[in-house]
Write an enzyme that holds these catalytic residues in place. Structure first.
Site, mmCIF file in Angstrom:
data_model
loop_
_atom_site.group_PDB
_atom_site.id
_atom_site.type_symbol
_atom_site.label_atom_id
_atom_site.label_comp_id
_atom_site.label_asym_id
_atom_site.label_seq_id
_atom_site.Cartn_x
_atom_site.Cartn_y
_atom_site.Cartn_z
ATOM 1 N N VAL A 1 13.541 39.470 -29.998
ATOM 2 C CA VAL A 1 13.224 39.384 -31.425
ATOM 3 C C VAL A 1 12.615 38.028 -31.765
ATOM 4 C CG1 VAL A 1 14.209 39.359 -33.760
ATOM 5 C CG2 VAL A 1 14.969 41.068 -32.104
ATOM 6 N N PHE B 1 12.958 45.415 -37.715
ATOM 7 C CA PHE B 1 12.851 46.855 -37.463
ATOM 8 C C PHE B 1 11.793 47.106 -36.388
ATOM 9 C CE2 PHE B 1 14.149 46.300 -41.908
ATOM 10 C CZ PHE B 1 15.344 47.005 -41.920
ATOM 11 N N LEU B 2 11.928 46.420 -35.261
ATOM 12 C CA LEU B 2 10.931 46.499 -34.201
ATOM 13 C C LEU B 2 11.300 47.562 -33.176
ATOM 14 C CD1 LEU B 2 10.473 42.670 -33.509
ATOM 15 C CD2 LEU B 2 9.195 44.118 -35.115
ATOM 16 N N ASN C 1 19.221 52.105 -38.226
ATOM 17 C CA ASN C 1 19.367 52.471 -36.814
ATOM 18 C C ASN C 1 20.349 53.618 -36.619
ATOM 19 O OD1 ASN C 1 17.484 50.721 -35.859
ATOM 20 N ND2 ASN C 1 18.909 49.224 -35.047
ATOM 21 N N PHE D 1 12.049 61.572 -34.086
ATOM 22 C CA PHE D 1 13.433 61.448 -33.617
ATOM 23 C C PHE D 1 14.173 62.783 -33.551
ATOM 24 C CE2 PHE D 1 12.272 57.223 -34.852
ATOM 25 C CZ PHE D 1 12.870 56.412 -33.893
ATOM 26 N N ILE D 2 13.449 63.899 -33.419
ATOM 27 C CA ILE D 2 14.140 65.189 -33.252
ATOM 28 C C ILE D 2 13.678 65.879 -31.967
ATOM 29 C CG2 ILE D 2 14.591 65.523 -35.716
ATOM 30 C CD1 ILE D 2 12.304 67.646 -35.670
ATOM 31 N N GLY E 1 16.589 65.536 -25.666
ATOM 32 C CA GLY E 1 16.438 64.687 -24.494
ATOM 33 C C GLY E 1 17.764 64.282 -23.895
ATOM 34 N N CYS F 1 19.493 48.366 -29.281
ATOM 35 C CA CYS F 1 19.828 48.469 -30.708
ATOM 36 C C CYS F 1 20.754 49.635 -31.059
ATOM 37 C CB CYS F 1 18.534 48.571 -31.521
ATOM 38 S SG CYS F 1 17.552 47.073 -31.492
ATOM 39 N N LYS G 1 13.168 53.862 -22.480
ATOM 40 C CA LYS G 1 12.027 54.472 -23.168
ATOM 41 C C LYS G 1 10.758 53.896 -22.565
ATOM 42 C CE LYS G 1 10.659 52.850 -27.154
ATOM 43 N NZ LYS G 1 10.572 52.464 -28.579
#
Length: 440
Positions: A11, A155-156, A214, A255-256, A259, A266, A327
């Site tokens: 950050v 919010f990175l 988050n 985000f749906i 997985g 975070c 990710k």
């Protein structure tokens, strides 16, 4: 403006570099002499697309500096950002020792009026502790220097942090003085050339906003994974369900995606911390606890599919693994599903051959350093040679449209376990594969 950023981790380095890109003079501070030396030499300690080039450019332009001397860094600063780590304690709470140590040092060394900004993700009420710590040191010095403490949560997204910072959805500022609001708006105004998304509020609400954001995103992920697990049992297709519900503007598609669960620095830490904050204030956060429980179980879903297909004893078997990072776009393996799946397979006697474009060193040195039966490969197709099946866990671009003929030729068995539902559209069954995915 003259800015000091205390903490040169993810950050701090991204924030400091982006502020420098806008023409500010920024000094990044860290107690790690080796890290500072490497940064001065142009060696970037983390992988983030676009960061290295921007650091080198701003160092050359004399907008970005690095030092271990906090007093020197804040001597000319108007705004000081605290961006040190807040690691998770054994009880799930955020450890503030580094934040408060920086606050103490600021109080000991500041020589002019300052805005002190909490950029680290911190529990509600931390700004009060930072303010009290600084004031205590000023009182010892019998100093009447003025300062304000501000909450400015980040919010990175890892892998897109530069773009997120340079083109933010919003900048949240929690403060208790007009002077602080005005100075922070001046700092961020270059980032809002077309849309003013500067949101002001009280400090505690700003601190809470980060945790709420988050946890909401983590909730969407766990909700969809729970739906996917139900779909498998009732004969529905979670990918079709995702399309059906995502078309509703109130829900949306982000985000749906079913997985293998979320990881990173975070979501896991902030979900645990918010649950702990609730407990400390006499409230049991049942939904947040369930989000965490679903995610913990989801990280093993692919391992369970493998066991169901091959049996509990995997001795003598080898599995090819594509993707170690939690990710794409990062080398971060914190809480990555790959950690849990590798250990689960190894526990049953299996060997693993793994490839990731960026995270192999992280795996070797930290997160899988104790794994005895893992081999790291230099390419995705090398992973396949001698492997009984392929497992996909990170949706890097180079994995998105592979040569399935090559995969089939190299694997002992044409079997793919897809932890990101990446190949759902390729009709792999028609190509002669056994294809296992989430939610179908």
């Amino acid at each position: 403006m003259n800015i000091a950023v205390i903490g040169s981790g993810y950050v701090g380095l991204v924030s400091g570099t982006c502020f420098a890109e806008m023409g500010n003079k920024v000094t990044c501070v860290d107690i790690d002499q080796n890290k500072i030396q490497k940064l001065e030499e142009g060696i970037i300690p983390i992988f983030e697309p676009g960061l290295e080039q921007m650091v080198l450019k701003n160092v050359k332009n004399e907008n970005l500096f690095f030092t271990t001397n906090l007093g020197e860094a804040i001597s000319d600063a108007e705004i000081v950002f605290i961006a040190v780590g807040t690691p998770m304690g054994d009880d799930g709470s955020a450890d503030l020792q580094y934040v408060l140590a920086v606050a103490k040092s600021i109080g000991e060394t500041m020589q002019k009026r300052l805005i002190v900004v909490d950029k680290s993700t911190v529990p509600i009420g931390t700004a009060d502790k930072v303010k009290a710590t600084i004031q205590a040191e000023l009182d010892k010095r019998e100093s009447d220097l003025e300062f304000s403490v501000v909450s400015n949560p980040e919010f990175l997204k890892e892998g897109a942090a530069i773009d997120d910072f340079m083109k933010p959805d919003r900048v949240v500022i929690g403060a208790d003085s007009e002077y602080a609001f005005d100075l922070m708006k001046q700092l961020y105004s270059p980032f809002f050339r077309t849309h003013d998304r500067f949101i002001t509020m009280d400090i505690r609400s700003a601190e809470m906003t980060k945790y709420a954001a988050n946890t909401m995103l983590a909730t969407k992920i766990s909700f969809m994974n729970e739906i996917a697990n139900i779909c498998e049992r009732v004969g529905a297709d979670a990918n079709m369900v995702r399309i059906g519900i995502g078309s509703d503007k109130r829900i949306g598609y982000s985000f749906i995606y079913p997985g293998a669960g979320y990881g990173g620095s975070c979501f896991p830490k902030d979900v645990k911390a918010l649950k702990k904050i609730a407990e400390e204030n006499g409230y049991k956060a049942n939904l947040i606890e369930s989000v965490e429980n679903v995610n913990d179980a989801q990280k093993l879903v692919i391992a369970h599919k493998i066991v169901k297909r091959f049996g509990e004893d995997l001795s003598g078997m080898t599995f090819g693994l594509w993707g170690l990072a939690f990710k794409p776009g990062t080398d971060d393996m914190r809480e990555a599903p790959a950690i849990y799946i590798v250990k689960e397979l190894e526990k049953r006697g299996a060997k693993v051959k793994a490839y990731d474009p960026k995270a192999i060193e992280e795996a070797k040195e930290f997160y899988l350093k104790d794994a005895k039966n893992i081999t790291y490969c230099s390419s995705k197709y090398e992973v396949l040679q001698g492997s009984d099946a392929l497992i996909l866990l990170t949706e890097w671009k180079e994995f998105r449209s592979p040569d399935f003929v090559e995969i089939k030729q190299q694997l002992k068995n044409p079997i793919i376990f897809d932890g990101r539902n990446q190949y759902n559209a390729f009709n792999l069954e028609e190509k002669g594969f056994e294809y296992f995915q989430i939610g179908k």
